[in-house]
Enzyme design. Structure first.
Site: not given
Ligand code: EZ4
Ligand code: CO
Length: 412
Positions: A246, A412, A272, A159, A293, A220, A147, A349, A222
């Site tokens: 993602e 975020w 997730e 992030y 996820r 990702d 990743r 992951e 996010h």
């Molecule tokens: O932000 O697990 O793909 N992984 C992620 C993680 C999440 C955290 C949140 O608890 O996006 O890093």
């Molecule tokens: Co994620």
């Protein structure tokens, strides 16, 4: 085989973990992960105050019945706290069933569908040279898929970028075991979607140039984009052949993915933060995503996530289970047993836990040239050293959050 004892163990070796430990009258012990990053004690209270007493005296072999009882009798359905609590009970019962049978859990789920689980690691860097070093470190550890997260010019913290003050995993990789930061208040980060969209395609172009066309690359986003922004990013990344993009949108609006899908062939992974099949039914049935996820820990345990993944299999959607450090070694073991057994495994992951975590939780999984295997111990294959756990009391921790330049709160 009746449940005699239900204990909730909170420990914070490198970060907070919540573990349910069930003991049967014939002395079998089952562990379940109930860690909900940043909201850990809500699940502790749910388990201690509302679930533990219901378990005592119950037949530990009736896993499906227990799941249905906990889900339906509460009346209030779904949600991350409830589903993490149910997941912990479910995992612990699978662990006990495996020990009673003398078999690893993956055997009870139908046996291995493959020899090992391809896992991806997290490379990150504020700059391209830092990112390239991080990719190389992961390749040296055997990772076959990686990743990619980078800084964006003009933004301070972002992030997925390991900080310089980061800890070290048992394999020696510099890594920050959060994103949850210990402290009384959450950290504020900044965000600018237009700057991000301008920057990211160049990053992937540079990574492809440096590492060639074969290496599977993931990214990702996010939950930060609108559907049209996500469509634009997916399209601009097509030349770089991502394994997946993602969480391109906050996908609780499942219909929004139709718009993204119309515009791009970049594969999409979502879920997730989802916790039941109802979060997925449109995006799976309409084939709007390619990977699920969910972690076992946040989706009602092995029992429910297996149903989600079996449903996904019918639509050629594969697993891509969440494996951050906030899923405990118990939750990771459950993911590995499930992933090994299902036909539609995609990728796992794998963020490595820290040294102290591995002293609290003794694990039996193996890592071989990029592939995970849960091992052949009866049950899930994880034991918890209660004395070691007791050395690390809970510490308040929060996930960070974002504000835009004008002060508006952003995903975020
Ligand atoms: O932000 O697990 O793909 N992984 C992620 C993680 C999440 C955290 C949140 O608890 O996006 O890093
Ligand atoms: Co994620």
């Amino acid at each position: 085989m009746r449940i005699d004892k239900a204990e909730v163990i909170v420990t914070s070796p490198d970060r907070n973990f919540v573990t349910l430990r069930l003991t049967t009258d014939d002395g079998l012990v089952g562990l379940g992960d109930a860690t909900l990053n940043g909201r850990e004690l809500a699940v502790v209270a749910y388990l201690k105050e509302h679930v533990a007493a219901l378990l005592i005296g119950k037949d530990a072999s009736r896993i499906e019945d227990m799941w249905q009882f906990l889900y339906r009798s509460a009346y209030w359905r779904r949600g991350p706290v409830t589903m993490a609590a149910i997941a912990a009970v479910d995992m612990a019962l699978w662990d006990i069933k495996g020990k009673a049978a003398g078999m690893p859990v993956y055997q009870l789920l139908g046996g291995a569908s493959r020899d090992g689980l391809m896992a991806y690691g997290h490379a990150s860097g504020k700059t391209l040279p830092e990112l390239f070093d991080s990719v190389r470190e992961h390749q040296a550890l055997g990772f076959k898929s990686i990743r990619i997260q980078t800084g964006v010019p003009g933004l301070r913290a972002i992030y997925g970028i390991a900080s310089n003050t980061a800890g070290t995993s048992h394999q020696g990789v510099r890594y920050d075991h959060e994103p949850a930061q210990r402290g009384a208040l959450p950290m504020q980060e900044d965000w600018d979607t237009r700057a991000y969209l301008r920057h990211i395609p160049g990053v992937f172009e540079a990574v492809r140039h440096e590492f060639g066309p074969e290496l599977p690359l993931l990214h990702d986003a996010h939950h930060r984009m609108t559907p049209i922004q996500a469509a634009k990013l997916g399209k601009s990344l097509e030349p770089f052949d991502l394994f997946w993009l993602e969480d391109c949108t906050p996908a609780e609006n499942q219909e929004a993915l139709r718009l993204v899908r119309q515009h791009t062939t970049t594969p999409l992974a979502i879920g997730e933060i989802f916790n039941t099949v109802w979060d997925y039914h449109t995006i799976i049935r309409e084939q709007l995503i390619d990977y699920v996820r969910s972690a076992v820990t946040h989706t009602g345990g092995i029992t429910h996530l297996k149903k989600v993944l079996d449903y996904a299999a019918i639509y050629q959607v594969k697993s891509g289970m969440h494996g951050p450090t906030d899923v405990s070694p118990v939750g990771m073991a459950a993911a590995m047993h499930l992933g090994l057994s299902i036909h539609n495994f995609g990728i796992q992951e794998y963020m490595q836990h820290g040294v102290k975590t591995n002293q609290v939780f003794h694990q039996s999984f193996t890592w071989n040239e990029g592939y995970l295997h849960p091992g052949d111990q009866p049950g899930l294959g994880v034991t918890l050293d209660v004395d070691e756990a007791g050395k690390y009391p809970y510490e308040q921790a929060y996930l960070p959050f974002n504000r835009l330049a004008d002060g508006t709160v952003h995903d975020w």
